[in-house]
Write a protein that holds these residues in place. Structure first.
Motif, PDB file in Angstrom:
ATOM      1  N   MET A   8       0.822  -1.201   0.000  1.00  0.00           N
ATOM      2  CA  MET A   8       0.000   0.000   0.000  1.00  0.00           C
ATOM      3  C   MET A   8       0.865   1.263   0.000  1.00  0.00           C
ATOM      4  N   ALA A   9       1.937   1.249   0.782  1.00  0.00           N
ATOM      5  CA  ALA A   9       2.825   2.413   0.838  1.00  0.00           C
ATOM      6  C   ALA A   9       3.499   2.659  -0.506  1.00  0.00           C
ATOM      7  N   THR A  10       3.891   1.575  -1.166  1.00  0.00           N
ATOM      8  CA  THR A  10       4.537   1.710  -2.473  1.00  0.00           C
ATOM      9  C   THR A  10       3.598   2.348  -3.489  1.00  0.00           C
ATOM     10  N   TRP A  11       2.363   1.847  -3.537  1.00  0.00           N
ATOM     11  CA  TRP A  11       1.398   2.383  -4.490  1.00  0.00           C
ATOM     12  C   TRP A  11       0.976   3.803  -4.117  1.00  0.00           C
ATOM     13  N   GLN A  12       0.860   4.086  -2.846  1.00  0.00           N
ATOM     14  CA  GLN A  12       0.497   5.439  -2.435  1.00  0.00           C
ATOM     15  C   GLN A  12       1.542   6.446  -2.922  1.00  0.00           C
ATOM     16  N   ARG A  13       2.803   6.085  -2.753  1.00  0.00           N
ATOM     17  CA  ARG A  13       3.884   6.949  -3.203  1.00  0.00           C
ATOM     18  C   ARG A  13       3.818   7.154  -4.715  1.00  0.00           C
ATOM     19  N   LEU A  14       3.538   6.095  -5.430  1.00  0.00           N
ATOM     20  CA  LEU A  14       3.469   6.162  -6.886  1.00  0.00           C
ATOM     21  C   LEU A  14       2.294   7.008  -7.359  1.00  0.00           C
ATOM     22  N   LEU A  15       1.141   6.837  -6.709  1.00  0.00           N
ATOM     23  CA  LEU A  15      -0.067   7.557  -7.124  1.00  0.00           C
ATOM     24  C   LEU A  15      -0.037   9.031  -6.734  1.00  0.00           C
ATOM     25  N   GLU A  16       0.893   9.430  -5.895  1.00  0.00           N
ATOM     26  CA  GLU A  16       0.994  10.834  -5.500  1.00  0.00           C
ATOM     27  C   GLU A  16       1.905  11.641  -6.425  1.00  0.00           C
ATOM     28  N   GLY A  17       2.424  11.008  -7.477  1.00  0.00           N
ATOM     29  CA  GLY A  17       3.296  11.710  -8.416  1.00  0.00           C
ATOM     30  C   GLY A  17       2.545  12.770  -9.193  1.00  0.00           C
ATOM     31  N   ILE A 247      -6.618  13.192 -15.137  1.00  0.00           N
ATOM     32  CA  ILE A 247      -7.217  13.155 -13.794  1.00  0.00           C
ATOM     33  C   ILE A 247      -6.213  12.571 -12.808  1.00  0.00           C
ATOM     34  N   PRO A 248      -5.845  13.308 -11.764  1.00  0.00           N
ATOM     35  CA  PRO A 248      -4.893  12.764 -10.781  1.00  0.00           C
ATOM     36  C   PRO A 248      -5.557  11.748  -9.870  1.00  0.00           C
ATOM     37  N   ALA A 249      -4.771  10.808  -9.391  1.00  0.00           N
ATOM     38  CA  ALA A 249      -5.299   9.776  -8.501  1.00  0.00           C
ATOM     39  C   ALA A 249      -5.540  10.308  -7.096  1.00  0.00           C
ATOM     40  N   THR A 250      -4.758  11.285  -6.666  1.00  0.00           N
ATOM     41  CA  THR A 250      -4.875  11.836  -5.321  1.00  0.00           C
ATOM     42  C   THR A 250      -4.821  13.358  -5.394  1.00  0.00           C
ATOM     43  N   SER A 251      -5.011  13.984  -4.246  1.00  0.00           N
ATOM     44  CA  SER A 251      -4.938  15.445  -4.177  1.00  0.00           C
ATOM     45  C   SER A 251      -3.523  15.942  -3.890  1.00  0.00           C
ATOM     46  N   ALA A 252      -2.554  15.023  -3.821  1.00  0.00           N
ATOM     47  CA  ALA A 252      -1.183  15.413  -3.482  1.00  0.00           C
ATOM     48  C   ALA A 252      -0.596  16.441  -4.449  1.00  0.00           C
ATOM     49  N   PRO A 253      -0.770  16.289  -5.790  1.00  0.00           N
ATOM     50  CA  PRO A 253      -0.198  17.298  -6.688  1.00  0.00           C
ATOM     51  C   PRO A 253      -0.738  18.701  -6.444  1.00  0.00           C
ATOM     52  N   SER A 254      -2.045  18.825  -6.204  1.00  0.00           N
ATOM     53  CA  SER A 254      -2.610  20.156  -5.955  1.00  0.00           C
ATOM     54  C   SER A 254      -2.135  20.709  -4.619  1.00  0.00           C
ATOM     55  N   GLU A 255      -1.933  19.828  -3.641  1.00  0.00           N
ATOM     56  CA  GLU A 255      -1.424  20.291  -2.345  1.00  0.00           C
ATOM     57  C   GLU A 255       0.010  20.788  -2.473  1.00  0.00           C
ATOM     58  N   ARG A 256       0.785  20.172  -3.373  1.00  0.00           N
ATOM     59  CA  ARG A 256       2.138  20.661  -3.599  1.00  0.00           C
ATOM     60  C   ARG A 256       2.115  22.066  -4.197  1.00  0.00           C
ATOM     61  N   VAL A 257       1.163  22.293  -5.102  1.00  0.00           N
ATOM     62  CA  VAL A 257       1.048  23.622  -5.698  1.00  0.00           C
ATOM     63  C   VAL A 257       0.755  24.654  -4.621  1.00  0.00           C
ATOM     64  N   TRP A 258      -0.115  24.308  -3.673  1.00  0.00           N
ATOM     65  CA  TRP A 258      -0.412  25.228  -2.573  1.00  0.00           C
ATOM     66  C   TRP A 258       0.847  25.500  -1.756  1.00  0.00           C
ATOM     67  N   SER A 259       1.656  24.462  -1.530  1.00  0.00           N
ATOM     68  CA  SER A 259       2.885  24.648  -0.762  1.00  0.00           C
ATOM     69  C   SER A 259       3.843  25.574  -1.494  1.00  0.00           C
ATOM     70  N   ARG A 260       3.938  25.391  -2.809  1.00  0.00           N
ATOM     71  CA  ARG A 260       4.820  26.246  -3.588  1.00  0.00           C
ATOM     72  C   ARG A 260       4.267  27.667  -3.684  1.00  0.00           C
ATOM     73  N   ALA A 261       2.950  27.793  -3.732  1.00  0.00           N
ATOM     74  CA  ALA A 261       2.335  29.119  -3.814  1.00  0.00           C
ATOM     75  C   ALA A 261       2.655  29.946  -2.577  1.00  0.00           C
ATOM     76  N   ALA A 262       2.860  29.269  -1.445  1.00  0.00           N
ATOM     77  CA  ALA A 262       3.187  29.987  -0.214  1.00  0.00           C
ATOM     78  C   ALA A 262       4.528  30.687  -0.329  1.00  0.00           C
ATOM     79  N   ARG A 263       5.383  30.180  -1.224  1.00  0.00           N
ATOM     80  CA  ARG A 263       6.671  30.825  -1.426  1.00  0.00           C
ATOM     81  C   ARG A 263       6.585  31.977  -2.424  1.00  0.00           C
ATOM     82  N   VAL A 264       5.509  32.028  -3.182  1.00  0.00           N
ATOM     83  CA  VAL A 264       5.273  33.155  -4.086  1.00  0.00           C
ATOM     84  C   VAL A 264       4.467  34.234  -3.388  1.00  0.00           C
ATOM     85  N   LEU A 265       3.376  33.826  -2.745  1.00  0.00           N
ATOM     86  CA  LEU A 265       2.508  34.767  -2.032  1.00  0.00           C
ATOM     87  C   LEU A 265       2.913  34.765  -0.564  1.00  0.00           C
TER      88      LEU A 265
END
Length: 330
Positions: A8-17, A247-265
């Motif tokens: 499960m951990a392996t697939w979770q990591r893969l699906l969060e790409g 379509i992404p499998a998880t919300s991880a990519p969008s959460e990364r964008v929010w994290s990066r946006a914090a460095r812009v805004l």
């Protein structure tokens, strides 16, 4: 316990790409995780606490994502309708994930041969055929409207210029052409001919050999590259692939964008206009792709580096790397 959760951990990591399609891998992931649980339970060396944990996880998998019929044990359940439970959370696998898997040439054979019940695979295939017909009909309608609009404007302008007469708004409103009446009667036959063509296209796609998950260099094959090259042979399927493979499998990519946006805004730039912030983030997130495809985007024009910000290094203010999974090997 680590053995139980490792798959499960392996697939979770893969699906969060976020650098490759992930939605098409969800069905495969669910199937492989359950298969792993069954193997853990069947192993004579598995400790009792691990067995109890695995049984709980397996029961949850079977109740939410698998067909209860013992004859089809281990087959992933497909429904056209979205299944939700408490707080409107998904309880089964979203049908979009099945569509994405079908459109991924690395996964389609798995759906047909191993992961799904034949009747449900046929239902999925019928759904995709309906989507193909919708795409073809929409394309045909848009092309017809564009042609009629262009021809009508040119015709009116030509008549007005030749006669020098004023063209009133209601003129021609009561003139009927037999072709217009017959066109309405031919809608059904047009859709039927499109369905026949889409069925042939779908059958041809199903006859293709399975794309290996990895190439000769050990890297994962890209299904989007396949559809770019096969778009002329499979026009409707290629359009669907562009839509559903994004379509992404998880919300991880969008959460990364929010994290990066914090460095812009940041606190020092808290009054940036939303449009400016959005533009900065878009260029920042895609700067690597823009550099890679610059010659295609702007042929003949040199790339001045000051046009683009440097790619994110995912480091904190002290230069320490931030692990957000974006550099995982896929």
């Amino acid at each position: 316990i680590e053995i139980t959760l490792k798959m499960m951990a392996t697939w979770q990591r893969l699906l969060e790409g976020d650098k490759y399609p992930t939605g098409s891998l969800v069905v495969m992931a669910i199937y492989q995780i359950r298969k792993h649980y069954v193997q853990v339970l069947a192993c004579p060396d598995t400790a009792e606490p691990v067995k109890r944990l695995t049984e709980i996880l397996l029961k949850d998998f079977d109740e939410q994502r698998y067909i209860p019929d013992p004859e089809h044990e281990g087959k992933v359940r497909f429904t056209r309708e979205v299944e939700t439970g408490a707080r409107n959370r998904y309880t089964g696998i979203h049908p979009f994930m099945f569509i994405a898997a079908f459109l991924d040439p690395r996964c389609r054979k798995g759906l047909e041969k191993a992961w799904m019940v034949p009747d449900q695979y046929k239902d999925l295939r019928a759904l995709i055929l309906d989507l193909m017909v919708d795409v073809a009909m929409e394309t045909k309608t848009k092309a017809k409207k564009n042609n009629n609009s262009t021809d009508g404007n040119q015709g009116e302008a030509q008549v007005a210029s030749q006669t020098g007469e004023t063209v009133f708004a209601f003129e021609g409103a009561f003139d009927y052409d037999d072709d217009d009446v017959s066109a309405a009667n031919n809608d059904a036959s047009t859709e039927e001919s499109i369905r026949i063509r889409c069925e042939a296209q779908l059958a041809t796609y199903e006859l293709r050999d399975k794309m290996p998950m990895r190439n000769g260099d050990g890297k994962f094959n890209d299904p989007l590259k396949f559809w770019k090259e096969a778009a002329s042979q499979f026009p409707e399927l290629a359009k669907l692939a562009q839509e559903y493979l994004s379509i992404p499998a998880t919300s991880a990519p969008s959460e990364r964008v929010w994290s990066r946006a914090a460095r812009v805004l940041s606190a020092k730039r808290a009054r940036l206009d939303p449009t400016v912030t959005s533009s900065i983030m878009f260029v920042q997130e895609n700067s690597t792709l823009i550099r890679k495809h610059w010659d295609e985007l702007m042929p003949g024009q040199p790339l001045n580096e000051f046009f683009l910000p440097p790619p994110f290094k995912d480091e904190d203010e002290n230069g320490n790397p931030i692990d957000i999974g974006q550099n995982d090997a896929y």
